[in-house]
Write a protein that holds these residues in place. Structure first.
Motif, PDB file in Angstrom:
ATOM      1  N   VAL A  30       0.864  -1.179   0.000  1.00  0.00           N
ATOM      2  CA  VAL A  30       0.000   0.000   0.000  1.00  0.00           C
ATOM      3  C   VAL A  30       0.900   1.228   0.000  1.00  0.00           C
ATOM      4  CG1 VAL A  30      -1.729   1.294   1.320  1.00  0.00           C
ATOM      5  CG2 VAL A  30      -1.857  -1.200   1.213  1.00  0.00           C
ATOM      6  N   GLN A  73      -9.746   0.449   3.752  1.00  0.00           N
ATOM      7  CA  GLN A  73      -8.845   1.576   3.551  1.00  0.00           C
ATOM      8  C   GLN A  73      -9.354   2.815   4.286  1.00  0.00           C
ATOM      9  OE1 GLN A  73      -6.554   2.075  -0.176  1.00  0.00           O
ATOM     10  NE2 GLN A  73      -8.080   0.687  -1.036  1.00  0.00           N
ATOM     11  N   SER A  98      -4.596   6.506   0.637  1.00  0.00           N
ATOM     12  CA  SER A  98      -4.010   5.161   0.562  1.00  0.00           C
ATOM     13  C   SER A  98      -4.328   4.585  -0.811  1.00  0.00           C
ATOM     14  CB  SER A  98      -4.569   4.252   1.663  1.00  0.00           C
ATOM     15  OG  SER A  98      -5.947   4.013   1.467  1.00  0.00           O
ATOM     16  N   LYS A 100      -3.953   0.774  -2.768  1.00  0.00           N
ATOM     17  CA  LYS A 100      -3.528  -0.616  -2.899  1.00  0.00           C
ATOM     18  C   LYS A 100      -2.870  -0.751  -4.268  1.00  0.00           C
ATOM     19  CE  LYS A 100      -7.132  -2.784  -0.095  1.00  0.00           C
ATOM     20  NZ  LYS A 100      -8.202  -3.814  -0.118  1.00  0.00           N
ATOM     21  N   GLY A 110      -7.937   3.097  -4.142  1.00  0.00           N
ATOM     22  CA  GLY A 110      -7.593   3.785  -2.918  1.00  0.00           C
ATOM     23  C   GLY A 110      -8.735   4.514  -2.251  1.00  0.00           C
TER      24      GLY A 110
END
Length: 120
Positions: A30, A73, A98, A100, A110
């Protein structure tokens, strides 16, 4: 007031994150980006104690990544935002993103949150 954006950009962590069985089986990569809006009464002197030191944020994120499995997330972003706001009262706003990195071969997925310090 003097405002500055303090950026922690592209911090890549390996973290247990997700709701699916394959996400629970192993940590995934991440990428995290954090922008903190900091306010100072005057332009800060050229000393680390005059500004928000982002070391606490990076260390806190790494500890969070090494801790428990997180389902969403959104939960991860909220935890990082809370960490940023709790670390120094001069942090007035934080934006956390964030992403992924390995869910799809052609895209990243994200979440982004913005949190502000509440007025006293």
């Amino acid at each position: 007031m003097n405002e500055y954006a303090i950026l922690l950009d592209g911090l890549e962590v390996s973290i247990g994150l997700g709701i699916h069985d394959h996400e629970r089986a192993a940590p995934q990569r991440v990428s995290l980006n954090v922008a903190m809006t900091c306010r100072y009464d005057m332009p800060p002197a050229d000393r680390i104690d005059a500004v928000v030191d982002y070391d606490y944020l990076r260390e806190g994120i790494l500890a969070l990544a090494a801790g428990r499995h997180i389902e969403l997330q959104e939960t991860l972003c909220d935890a990082i935002a809370a960490l940023a706001l709790a670390g120094d009262e001069r942090v007035q706003e934080v934006r956390v993103r964030s992403m992924k990195l390995d869910v799809y071969p052609d895209a990243r997925v994200g979440c982004e949150v913005v949190r502000r310090r509440e007025a006293p």
